[in-house]
Design a protein around this motif. Structure first.
Motif, short mmCIF file in Angstrom:
data_model
loop_
_atom_site.label_atom_id
_atom_site.label_comp_id
_atom_site.label_asym_id
_atom_site.label_seq_id
_atom_site.Cartn_x
_atom_site.Cartn_y
_atom_site.Cartn_z
N LEU A 1 0.84 -1.21 0.00
CA LEU A 1 0.00 0.00 0.00
C LEU A 1 0.87 1.25 0.00
O LEU A 1 0.58 2.23 -0.71
N LEU A 2 1.93 1.24 0.79
CA LEU A 2 2.85 2.38 0.82
C LEU A 2 3.55 2.56 -0.53
O LEU A 2 3.74 3.69 -0.99
N VAL B 1 3.34 5.94 -2.83
CA VAL B 1 4.51 6.68 -3.31
C VAL B 1 4.53 6.73 -4.83
O VAL B 1 4.90 7.75 -5.43
N ALA B 2 4.14 5.64 -5.49
CA ALA B 2 4.14 5.59 -6.95
C ALA B 2 3.19 6.63 -7.54
O ALA B 2 3.50 7.27 -8.55
N ILE B 3 2.03 6.82 -6.91
CA ILE B 3 1.08 7.83 -7.39
C ILE B 3 1.69 9.22 -7.30
O ILE B 3 1.59 10.03 -8.22
N VAL B 4 2.35 9.49 -6.18
CA VAL B 4 2.98 10.80 -6.01
C VAL B 4 4.11 11.01 -7.02
O VAL B 4 4.21 12.06 -7.66
N GLN C 1 3.44 1.22 -13.07
CA GLN C 1 4.70 1.04 -12.33
C GLN C 1 4.60 -0.07 -11.30
O GLN C 1 5.55 -0.82 -11.10
N VAL C 2 3.46 -0.16 -10.64
CA VAL C 2 3.33 -1.17 -9.57
C VAL C 2 2.59 -2.41 -10.05
O VAL C 2 2.33 -3.33 -9.27
N PHE C 3 2.23 -2.42 -11.35
CA PHE C 3 1.65 -3.62 -11.99
C PHE C 3 0.32 -4.05 -11.37
O PHE C 3 0.09 -5.23 -11.10
N VAL C 4 -0.57 -3.08 -11.13
CA VAL C 4 -1.94 -3.38 -10.73
C VAL C 4 -2.86 -2.50 -11.56
O VAL C 4 -2.43 -1.48 -12.12
N GLU D 1 1.17 14.56 2.95
CA GLU D 1 2.54 15.06 2.94
C GLU D 1 3.36 14.43 4.05
O GLU D 1 4.52 14.04 3.86
N VAL D 2 2.75 14.32 5.24
CA VAL D 2 3.44 13.72 6.37
C VAL D 2 3.73 12.25 6.11
O VAL D 2 4.84 11.75 6.33
N LEU D 3 2.71 11.53 5.62
CA LEU D 3 2.88 10.10 5.38
C LEU D 3 3.91 9.82 4.30
O LEU D 3 4.65 8.83 4.38
N LEU D 4 3.99 10.70 3.29
CA LEU D 4 4.91 10.47 2.17
C LEU D 4 6.34 10.33 2.66
O LEU D 4 7.06 9.42 2.23
N ASP D 5 6.77 11.21 3.54
CA ASP D 5 8.14 11.15 4.04
C ASP D 5 8.40 9.84 4.78
O ASP D 5 9.41 9.18 4.57
N TYR D 6 7.45 9.46 5.62
CA TYR D 6 7.62 8.19 6.36
C TYR D 6 7.56 7.00 5.42
O TYR D 6 8.30 6.02 5.59
N ALA D 7 6.68 7.05 4.43
CA ALA D 7 6.54 5.93 3.49
C ALA D 7 7.84 5.70 2.74
O ALA D 7 8.26 4.55 2.54
N ARG D 8 8.48 6.77 2.31
CA ARG D 8 9.75 6.62 1.59
C ARG D 8 10.80 5.97 2.49
O ARG D 8 11.56 5.10 2.05
#
Length: 278
Positions: free
Chosen positions: A9-10, A14-17, A28-31, A66-73
């Motif tokens: 899910l993460l 990230v791929a969408i962003v 990119q994520v093959f779904v 925005e907050v989740l993006l940094d942690y997800a990376r």
């Protein structure tokens, strides 16, 4: 109970962003896009926050996104490092390589079969397309390695070769030279047309195709003259004619992604060695 955020899910988030849209991210994520939407909905349910706001066709991150993006990376980086560390000495794959059609005959039967023999545990994904399309895929991180054509001064040049004319000499004697070309964008098509126009020769597109095999058939059938490197038919088949203008040189380039795993790095080394001998 702590909330567990699945890495798939993460990775989709990230791929969408990074790609800017659901469509590009799904490739990119093959779904599928519908499955990707469900993944984001599930992620939002887990964190109990809205992550994206849709404005027309654009997807913009919310403050929570925005907050989740940094942690997800950071989570994905540590996850991938952990997998690489545990599987050290093994090839996880797939090693993803893209090449122009001119290289396909030599590389698919030579380089990739050699790589498979040396590393039977490795997986390979190969894409054959034009340089511009391959560059887009590399920028999207959908390829690890790109083998294509560029200007002679390109910093990624592996070797430089002259362009040559191919076709029947009788066609050059015509008032309007018939050309056989690949579809745009094509560096060789542009070079042929520019050279003829600069020399004052008239031309017309007689055959236009996306396929190199069809281009060879058209030239062999005497339907048009074309411009390629020696990989097309060989130096011995090149057309020398006083009424044909000189052509520029072209570079065979190798570009690679920023972070290659062991398999992709080894494949890039073998690809460079192979292209240098072509």
């Amino acid at each position: 109970m702590p909330v567990n955020l699945p890495t798939n899910l993460l990775r989709s988030f990230v791929a969408i962003v990074d790609t800017g849209s659901m469509l590009n991210a799904s490739e990119q994520v093959f779904v599928t896009q519908s499955a990707l939407s469900l993944q984001i909905k599930r992620l939002e349910e887990l964190v109990q926050q809205t992550l994206f706001l849709r404005e027309g066709r654009r997807l913009n991150l919310t403050s929570a996104g925005e907050v989740l993006l940094d942690y997800a990376r950071r989570v994905l980086l540590l996850h991938d490092e952990a997998v690489a560390a545990v599987s050290a000495g093994r090839f996880a794959g797939p090693a993803r390589i893209g090449m122009v059609q001119d290289f396909a005959d030599s590389l698919l039967s030579g380089l990739l079969s050699r790589f498979s023999e040396l590393h039977p545990d490795a997986q390979i994904y190969a894409r054959v397309a034009g340089t511009a399309e391959l560059q887009t895929l590399l920028d999207r991180r959908e390829l690890d390695i790109l083998l294509g054509f560029a200007a002679p001064n390109d910093p990624h040049a592996v070797t430089i070769a002259p362009m040559s004319w191919y076709g029947e000499a009788a066609l050059v004697e015509r008032e309007v030279i018939p050309l056989a070309v690949l579809e745009e964008p094509c560096r060789f098509r542009e070079a042929a047309i520019r050279a003829l126009e600069d020399s004052g020769r008239q031309w017309r597109i007689a055959v236009e195709t996306p396929n190199l095999a069809t281009l060879k058939a058209a030239v062999g059938a005497g339907l048009g003259v074309t411009c390629r490197t020696h990989l097309f038919l060989g130096d011995s088949e090149a057309l020398e004619h006083e009424k044909l203008p000189q052509l520029p040189r072209v570079a065979a380039i190798l570009r690679a992604g920023e972070k290659l795993d062991k398999a992709a790095h080894r494949l890039a080394e073998l690809a460079r060695e192979t292209v240098q001998t072509l």
